[in-house]
Design a protein around this motif. Structure first.
Motif, PDB file in Angstrom:
ATOM      1  N   ILE A 181      11.263   2.051 -17.835  1.00  0.00           N
ATOM      2  CA  ILE A 181      11.974   2.156 -16.561  1.00  0.00           C
ATOM      3  C   ILE A 181      12.864   3.386 -16.594  1.00  0.00           C
ATOM      4  CG2 ILE A 181      13.659   1.048 -15.032  1.00  0.00           C
ATOM      5  CD1 ILE A 181      12.658  -1.672 -16.195  1.00  0.00           C
ATOM      6  N   ARG A 182      12.680   4.255 -15.608  1.00  0.00           N
ATOM      7  CA  ARG A 182      13.483   5.483 -15.496  1.00  0.00           C
ATOM      8  C   ARG A 182      14.607   5.314 -14.489  1.00  0.00           C
ATOM      9  NH1 ARG A 182      16.494   8.864 -15.728  1.00  0.00           N
ATOM     10  NH2 ARG A 182      16.239  11.079 -16.158  1.00  0.00           N
ATOM     11  N   HIS A 183      14.370   4.454 -13.476  1.00  0.00           N
ATOM     12  CA  HIS A 183      15.386   4.214 -12.449  1.00  0.00           C
ATOM     13  C   HIS A 183      15.155   2.837 -11.841  1.00  0.00           C
ATOM     14  CE1 HIS A 183      18.152   4.880  -9.120  1.00  0.00           C
ATOM     15  NE2 HIS A 183      17.213   4.441  -8.306  1.00  0.00           N
ATOM     16  N   THR A 184      16.243   2.131 -11.548  1.00  0.00           N
ATOM     17  CA  THR A 184      16.196   0.837 -10.868  1.00  0.00           C
ATOM     18  C   THR A 184      17.252   0.809  -9.777  1.00  0.00           C
ATOM     19  OG1 THR A 184      15.444  -0.366 -12.817  1.00  0.00           O
ATOM     20  CG2 THR A 184      16.513  -1.662 -11.128  1.00  0.00           C
ATOM     21  N   GLU A 214      13.956  -5.105  -5.233  1.00  0.00           N
ATOM     22  CA  GLU A 214      14.131  -4.164  -6.333  1.00  0.00           C
ATOM     23  C   GLU A 214      13.117  -3.035  -6.205  1.00  0.00           C
ATOM     24  OE1 GLU A 214      13.754  -4.335 -11.185  1.00  0.00           O
ATOM     25  OE2 GLU A 214      14.533  -6.067 -10.126  1.00  0.00           O
ATOM     26  N   THR A 215      13.571  -1.844  -6.487  1.00  0.00           N
ATOM     27  CA  THR A 215      12.685  -0.686  -6.596  1.00  0.00           C
ATOM     28  C   THR A 215      12.869  -0.113  -7.988  1.00  0.00           C
ATOM     29  OG1 THR A 215      12.947  -0.161  -4.249  1.00  0.00           O
ATOM     30  CG2 THR A 215      12.072   1.580  -5.663  1.00  0.00           C
ATOM     31  N   ASN A 230       5.842 -10.603  -6.136  1.00  0.00           N
ATOM     32  CA  ASN A 230       5.384  -9.728  -5.048  1.00  0.00           C
ATOM     33  C   ASN A 230       5.453  -8.247  -5.411  1.00  0.00           C
ATOM     34  OD1 ASN A 230       4.862 -11.991  -3.389  1.00  0.00           O
ATOM     35  ND2 ASN A 230       7.014 -12.064  -2.818  1.00  0.00           N
ATOM     36  N   LEU A 231       4.992  -7.915  -6.604  1.00  0.00           N
ATOM     37  CA  LEU A 231       4.987  -6.524  -7.033  1.00  0.00           C
ATOM     38  C   LEU A 231       4.016  -5.706  -6.189  1.00  0.00           C
ATOM     39  CD1 LEU A 231       6.091  -8.008  -9.651  1.00  0.00           C
ATOM     40  CD2 LEU A 231       5.149  -6.078 -10.876  1.00  0.00           C
ATOM     41  N   LYS A 232       4.485  -4.559  -5.730  1.00  0.00           N
ATOM     42  CA  LYS A 232       3.644  -3.594  -5.040  1.00  0.00           C
ATOM     43  C   LYS A 232       3.782  -2.287  -5.811  1.00  0.00           C
ATOM     44  CE  LYS A 232       3.773  -5.945  -0.642  1.00  0.00           C
ATOM     45  NZ  LYS A 232       3.990  -7.178  -1.289  1.00  0.00           N
ATOM     46  N   ILE A 233       2.690  -1.869  -6.409  1.00  0.00           N
ATOM     47  CA  ILE A 233       2.698  -0.731  -7.328  1.00  0.00           C
ATOM     48  C   ILE A 233       2.085   0.476  -6.640  1.00  0.00           C
ATOM     49  CG2 ILE A 233       1.848   0.133  -9.538  1.00  0.00           C
ATOM     50  CD1 ILE A 233       1.661  -2.935 -10.344  1.00  0.00           C
ATOM     51  N   GLN A 234       2.795   1.594  -6.685  1.00  0.00           N
ATOM     52  CA  GLN A 234       2.289   2.848  -6.141  1.00  0.00           C
ATOM     53  C   GLN A 234       2.269   3.879  -7.271  1.00  0.00           C
ATOM     54  OE1 GLN A 234       1.147   3.688  -2.898  1.00  0.00           O
ATOM     55  NE2 GLN A 234       0.472   5.431  -4.095  1.00  0.00           N
ATOM     56  N   MET A 235       1.082   4.235  -7.697  1.00  0.00           N
ATOM     57  CA  MET A 235       0.952   5.221  -8.770  1.00  0.00           C
ATOM     58  C   MET A 235       1.337   6.598  -8.247  1.00  0.00           C
ATOM     59  SD  MET A 235       0.092   3.355 -11.311  1.00  0.00           S
ATOM     60  CE  MET A 235      -0.011   4.725 -12.455  1.00  0.00           C
ATOM     61  N   LEU A 236       2.030   7.349  -9.077  1.00  0.00           N
ATOM     62  CA  LEU A 236       2.420   8.730  -8.792  1.00  0.00           C
ATOM     63  C   LEU A 236       1.798   9.607  -9.877  1.00  0.00           C
ATOM     64  CD1 LEU A 236       6.186   8.012  -8.060  1.00  0.00           C
ATOM     65  CD2 LEU A 236       4.369   8.357  -6.371  1.00  0.00           C
ATOM     66  N   GLY A 237       0.499   9.735  -9.842  1.00  0.00           N
ATOM     67  CA  GLY A 237      -0.217  10.400 -10.918  1.00  0.00           C
ATOM     68  C   GLY A 237      -0.545   9.374 -11.991  1.00  0.00           C
ATOM     69  N   TYR A 269       6.091   4.007  -8.807  1.00  0.00           N
ATOM     70  CA  TYR A 269       7.230   3.233  -8.339  1.00  0.00           C
ATOM     71  C   TYR A 269       6.721   1.861  -7.971  1.00  0.00           C
ATOM     72  CZ  TYR A 269       6.245   4.099  -3.326  1.00  0.00           C
ATOM     73  OH  TYR A 269       5.681   4.152  -2.082  1.00  0.00           O
ATOM     74  N   VAL A 270       7.597   0.880  -8.181  1.00  0.00           N
ATOM     75  CA  VAL A 270       7.238  -0.519  -7.967  1.00  0.00           C
ATOM     76  C   VAL A 270       8.313  -1.147  -7.103  1.00  0.00           C
ATOM     77  CG1 VAL A 270       6.765  -2.723  -9.084  1.00  0.00           C
ATOM     78  CG2 VAL A 270       6.168  -0.584 -10.255  1.00  0.00           C
ATOM     79  N   ILE A 271       7.889  -1.771  -6.013  1.00  0.00           N
ATOM     80  CA  ILE A 271       8.826  -2.556  -5.219  1.00  0.00           C
ATOM     81  C   ILE A 271       8.485  -4.021  -5.456  1.00  0.00           C
ATOM     82  CG2 ILE A 271       9.363  -0.794  -3.514  1.00  0.00           C
ATOM     83  CD1 ILE A 271       7.361  -2.059  -1.624  1.00  0.00           C
ATOM     84  N   SER A 272       9.512  -4.841  -5.534  1.00  0.00           N
ATOM     85  CA  SER A 272       9.296  -6.249  -5.852  1.00  0.00           C
ATOM     86  C   SER A 272      10.469  -7.072  -5.344  1.00  0.00           C
ATOM     87  CB  SER A 272       9.151  -6.437  -7.368  1.00  0.00           C
ATOM     88  OG  SER A 272      10.353  -6.085  -8.031  1.00  0.00           O
ATOM     89  N   GLU A 273      10.321  -8.363  -5.532  1.00  0.00           N
ATOM     90  CA  GLU A 273      11.420  -9.291  -5.316  1.00  0.00           C
ATOM     91  C   GLU A 273      11.814  -9.835  -6.684  1.00  0.00           C
ATOM     92  OE1 GLU A 273      10.768 -12.206  -2.179  1.00  0.00           O
ATOM     93  OE2 GLU A 273       9.199 -10.890  -1.374  1.00  0.00           O
TER      94      GLU A 273
END
Length: 160
Positions: free
Chosen positions: A144-147, A131-132, A97-104, A109-113
């Motif tokens: 990955i810069r932050h989890t 998970e974010t 269930n990845l939901k990807i939001q591009m920031l440029g 950032y990606v939210i998932s299970e």
């Protein structure tokens, strides 16, 4: 002629049903690359390959998990993920269930299970949660810069 009429009715019904179906959302090339990144990550994690995992994290990554913080890949490897992976037997791990939001073009950032299962002397241990991740692209490669993970609350009996 009855057959021809049936075919026309079938085509009209099929077109009509297609109009009711949920539209497929096409991924951008960046989103496809990020989805592929997580598929690769899951395989590398299950393989317990710390060398390849290192290439998937920024050297200054921050990890928030279970109320704790790891700062930098070396801290995460030596004091968290390394010992944890060594202790896992029969490891299964996946993102969904990845939901990807591009920031440029070079950040997202990606939210998932996530789901994790290991084999133990007393049977399997299952965990999972939300998970974010913040990803940045460096030299054409996503890292990955932050989890931040949040485990699902456990029901009695250890099932979620």
């Amino acid at each position: 002629m009855r057959t021809r009429g049936n075919i026309i009715v079938a085509i009209v019904v099929a077109i009509g049903m297609g109009g009711l179906a949920a539209p497929m959302v096409a991924q951008t090339p960046q989103e496809k690359a990020i989805t592929h990144f997580f598929v690769q990550y899951d395989g590398v994690f299950v393989a317990k390959d710390l060398v390849r995992l290192a290439k998937m994290y920024h050297p200054d990554v921050t990890i928030f998990e279970g109320g704790g913080t790891n700062t930098g890949w070396v801290d995460y490897r030596d004091n968290h993920i390394g010992p944890e992976l060594k202790s896992f037997n029969g490891l299964k791990f996946s993102h969904s269930n990845l939901k990807i939001q591009m920031l440029g073009s070079d950040a997202a950032y990606v939210i998932s299970e996530y789901a994790l299962e290991t084999a133990g002397a007393n049977g399997p241990t299952r965990s999972g949660g939300l998970e974010t991740d913040v990803l940045v692209r460096q030299g054409g490669t996503w890292v990955i810069r932050h989890t931040h993970t949040s485990a699902k609350r456990q029901r009695p009996g250890g099932l979620f």
